[in-house]
Design an enzyme around this catalytic site. Sequence first.
Site, PDB file in Angstrom:
ATOM      1  N   SER A   1       0.834  -1.207   0.000  1.00  0.00           N
ATOM      2  CA  SER A   1       0.000   0.000   0.000  1.00  0.00           C
ATOM      3  C   SER A   1       0.869   1.257   0.000  1.00  0.00           C
ATOM      4  CB  SER A   1      -0.901   0.014   1.235  1.00  0.00           C
ATOM      5  OG  SER A   1      -1.524   1.280   1.334  1.00  0.00           O
ATOM      6  N   LEU A   2       0.484   2.204  -0.843  1.00  0.00           N
ATOM      7  CA  LEU A   2       1.231   3.472  -0.906  1.00  0.00           C
ATOM      8  C   LEU A   2       0.659   4.510   0.069  1.00  0.00           C
ATOM      9  CD1 LEU A   2       1.720   3.684  -4.767  1.00  0.00           C
ATOM     10  CD2 LEU A   2       3.525   3.376  -3.067  1.00  0.00           C
TER      11      LEU A   2
ATOM     12  N   LYS B   1     -13.538  -2.951   3.252  1.00  0.00           N
ATOM     13  CA  LYS B   1     -14.357  -1.769   2.957  1.00  0.00           C
ATOM     14  C   LYS B   1     -15.858  -2.001   3.153  1.00  0.00           C
ATOM     15  CE  LYS B   1     -11.477   0.809  -0.271  1.00  0.00           C
ATOM     16  NZ  LYS B   1     -11.389   1.390  -1.613  1.00  0.00           N
TER      17      LYS B   1
ATOM     18  N   ALA C   1     -17.443  -2.512 -13.210  1.00  0.00           N
ATOM     19  CA  ALA C   1     -18.539  -2.241 -12.269  1.00  0.00           C
ATOM     20  C   ALA C   1     -18.199  -2.819 -10.893  1.00  0.00           C
ATOM     21  CB  ALA C   1     -19.849  -2.828 -12.795  1.00  0.00           C
ATOM     22  N   GLY C   2     -16.910  -2.803 -10.545  1.00  0.00           N
ATOM     23  CA  GLY C   2     -16.461  -3.318  -9.246  1.00  0.00           C
ATOM     24  C   GLY C   2     -16.492  -2.224  -8.188  1.00  0.00           C
TER      25      GLY C   2
ATOM     26  N   ALA D   1     -14.208   0.083  -7.199  1.00  0.00           N
ATOM     27  CA  ALA D   1     -13.756   1.419  -7.604  1.00  0.00           C
ATOM     28  C   ALA D   1     -14.777   2.058  -8.547  1.00  0.00           C
ATOM     29  CB  ALA D   1     -12.389   1.324  -8.282  1.00  0.00           C
TER      30      ALA D   1
ATOM     31  N   ASN E   1     -19.564  -3.676 -18.427  1.00  0.00           N
ATOM     32  CA  ASN E   1     -18.896  -4.668 -17.557  1.00  0.00           C
ATOM     33  C   ASN E   1     -19.043  -6.075 -18.110  1.00  0.00           C
ATOM     34  OD1 ASN E   1     -17.379  -5.004 -15.137  1.00  0.00           O
ATOM     35  ND2 ASN E   1     -19.109  -6.105 -14.275  1.00  0.00           N
TER      36      ASN E   1
ATOM     37  N   TYR F   1      -2.562   3.571 -11.741  1.00  0.00           N
ATOM     38  CA  TYR F   1      -1.435   4.531 -11.692  1.00  0.00           C
ATOM     39  C   TYR F   1      -0.094   3.830 -11.848  1.00  0.00           C
ATOM     40  CZ  TYR F   1      -2.111   2.894  -6.955  1.00  0.00           C
ATOM     41  OH  TYR F   1      -2.316   2.095  -5.858  1.00  0.00           O
TER      42      TYR F   1
ATOM     43  N   GLY G   1      -4.455   7.408 -12.808  1.00  0.00           N
ATOM     44  CA  GLY G   1      -5.173   7.437 -11.531  1.00  0.00           C
ATOM     45  C   GLY G   1      -4.402   7.979 -10.346  1.00  0.00           C
TER      46      GLY G   1
HETATM   47  P1  NAP Z   1     -12.858  -5.061  -8.217  1.00  0.00           P
HETATM   48  O1  NAP Z   1     -13.867  -4.633  -7.219  1.00  0.00           O
HETATM   49  O2  NAP Z   1     -12.304  -6.428  -8.151  1.00  0.00           O
HETATM   50  O3  NAP Z   1     -13.523  -4.848  -9.670  1.00  0.00           O
HETATM   51  C1  NAP Z   1     -12.849  -5.199 -10.837  1.00  0.00           C
HETATM   52  C2  NAP Z   1     -13.679  -4.859 -12.066  1.00  0.00           C
HETATM   53  O4  NAP Z   1     -12.885  -5.118 -13.221  1.00  0.00           O
HETATM   54  C3  NAP Z   1     -14.940  -5.696 -12.201  1.00  0.00           C
HETATM   55  O5  NAP Z   1     -15.911  -4.924 -12.842  1.00  0.00           O
HETATM   56  C4  NAP Z   1     -14.466  -6.849 -13.099  1.00  0.00           C
HETATM   57  O6  NAP Z   1     -15.482  -7.392 -13.904  1.00  0.00           O
HETATM   58  C5  NAP Z   1     -13.493  -6.139 -14.013  1.00  0.00           C
HETATM   59  N1  NAP Z   1     -12.460  -7.069 -14.498  1.00  0.00           N
HETATM   60  C6  NAP Z   1     -11.464  -7.635 -13.770  1.00  0.00           C
HETATM   61  N2  NAP Z   1     -10.718  -8.431 -14.556  1.00  0.00           N
HETATM   62  C7  NAP Z   1     -11.263  -8.391 -15.795  1.00  0.00           C
HETATM   63  C8  NAP Z   1     -10.939  -9.013 -17.035  1.00  0.00           C
HETATM   64  N3  NAP Z   1      -9.911  -9.849 -17.150  1.00  0.00           N
HETATM   65  N4  NAP Z   1     -11.723  -8.747 -18.100  1.00  0.00           N
HETATM   66  C9  NAP Z   1     -12.771  -7.911 -17.978  1.00  0.00           C
HETATM   67  N5  NAP Z   1     -13.141  -7.292 -16.832  1.00  0.00           N
HETATM   68  C10 NAP Z   1     -12.389  -7.522 -15.754  1.00  0.00           C
HETATM   69  O7  NAP Z   1     -11.588  -4.101  -8.227  1.00  0.00           O
HETATM   70  P2  NAP Z   1     -11.560  -2.545  -7.817  1.00  0.00           P
HETATM   71  O8  NAP Z   1     -11.314  -2.421  -6.375  1.00  0.00           O
HETATM   72  O9  NAP Z   1     -12.761  -1.902  -8.409  1.00  0.00           O
HETATM   73  O10 NAP Z   1     -10.201  -2.053  -8.540  1.00  0.00           O
HETATM   74  C11 NAP Z   1     -10.131  -1.963  -9.932  1.00  0.00           C
HETATM   75  C12 NAP Z   1      -8.903  -1.170 -10.363  1.00  0.00           C
HETATM   76  O11 NAP Z   1      -8.991   0.166  -9.910  1.00  0.00           O
HETATM   77  C13 NAP Z   1      -7.556  -1.706  -9.866  1.00  0.00           C
HETATM   78  O12 NAP Z   1      -6.635  -1.620 -10.935  1.00  0.00           O
HETATM   79  C14 NAP Z   1      -7.181  -0.745  -8.770  1.00  0.00           C
HETATM   80  O13 NAP Z   1      -5.778  -0.617  -8.602  1.00  0.00           O
HETATM   81  C15 NAP Z   1      -7.765   0.561  -9.317  1.00  0.00           C
HETATM   82  N6  NAP Z   1      -8.049   1.538  -8.269  1.00  0.00           N
HETATM   83  C16 NAP Z   1      -7.410   2.744  -8.315  1.00  0.00           C
HETATM   84  C17 NAP Z   1      -7.661   3.688  -7.340  1.00  0.00           C
HETATM   85  C18 NAP Z   1      -6.945   5.015  -7.373  1.00  0.00           C
HETATM   86  O14 NAP Z   1      -6.948   5.705  -6.344  1.00  0.00           O
HETATM   87  N7  NAP Z   1      -6.383   5.440  -8.468  1.00  0.00           N
HETATM   88  C19 NAP Z   1      -8.578   3.415  -6.307  1.00  0.00           C
HETATM   89  C20 NAP Z   1      -9.219   2.164  -6.290  1.00  0.00           C
HETATM   90  C21 NAP Z   1      -8.940   1.238  -7.281  1.00  0.00           C
HETATM   91  P3  NAP Z   1     -16.479  -8.562 -13.368  1.00  0.00           P
HETATM   92  O15 NAP Z   1     -17.538  -7.842 -12.584  1.00  0.00           O
HETATM   93  O16 NAP Z   1     -16.981  -9.196 -14.595  1.00  0.00           O
HETATM   94  O17 NAP Z   1     -15.637  -9.474 -12.517  1.00  0.00           O
END
Ligand code: NAP
Length: 283
Positions: free
Chosen positions: A16-17, A67, A128-129, A131, A151, A223, A244
Amino acid sequence: METKKLCVIGDPVEHSLSPVIHNAVLKQTGLPYVYGRVRVRGGETAAFLRRAAEEGYAGFNATMPHKTDLVELVDELDADAQLYRAVNTVVLRDGKIRGCNTDGRGFLQMLLEAGISPEDKTITVLGAGGAARAVVLKLAQSGARRIFVCNRTRSKAEALAKEFPTQITPCGLDEETLQDCALFSDLLVNTTPMGMHGMAARFEQLDFLAALPKGAAVCDIIYSPPETMLLARAKALGLSTLNGLGMLIYQAVFALEEFTDVKIDAQEVLPAVKAALNEAMNA
Ligand code: NAP
């Protein structure tokens, strides 16, 4: 003055950063807090909350897998945590436990700073996860006219659309749908981990980007790396791009404001935070 404790909890948490960002801001502002990281396994959220209160923590940030569990464990929720059904910031003050969510605010601040206002815009969001929930709902709250949520698992996009049904349209993630959505979009945001450092999954193809109108922007909330394949292709097409990092930094600054009850001048701390992040990410 007594130095108060803050931390991030999660599992895994070692990469974690958050400590890098928070400690850079604390050093810069002189606020009397120290920020660490604590590995807390799933199912141990409530036990950590009790421990945090006993050990005099002023608050903590939460990442996977805590969370959602925190929503039921805190005394009160701020409006965003209530809407997203997820807590990333817990404030322990005056015997009360308050759960907040600063992800959506962080995302919006990053967009506004880049000169992108969601108001009245048509926006495509991939994913649609967790984030995506913060991103999409903040875009809807900020007056986006139409948001296509694309999604792989369509039912998750449909669940998200129920929150703001007049603004959010659930869609699939197939190439044809992406092309159709892109044609009308002022902004495209990737919230999937496809393209993230250390992640095998990649976009099979990115031709849908060429369907975006001239002047559209593409944002990837990843990011690391700073320029994903998605952003590189968008840039090659002459579109403006944004990663990001700003979201990561601003959600932390907003969390620190919640912990300390002090307004922080983000512009003043940004250079120190970016320098600390650069050092940590290149170490
Ligand atoms: P999450 O809850 O696991 O959601 C992942 C999403 O991506 C789901 O909609 C999933 O689809 C889709 N996905 C995953 N693998 C896939 C694949 N191979 N093909 C197609 N769709 C795929 O994860 P999250 O917490 O939302 O995080 C997602 C990203 O956001 C990460 O890269 C994280 O580092 C980044 N993030 C950045 C920040 C920031 O501050 N910049 C903050 C939070 C998160 P399904 O529903 O079909 O499984």
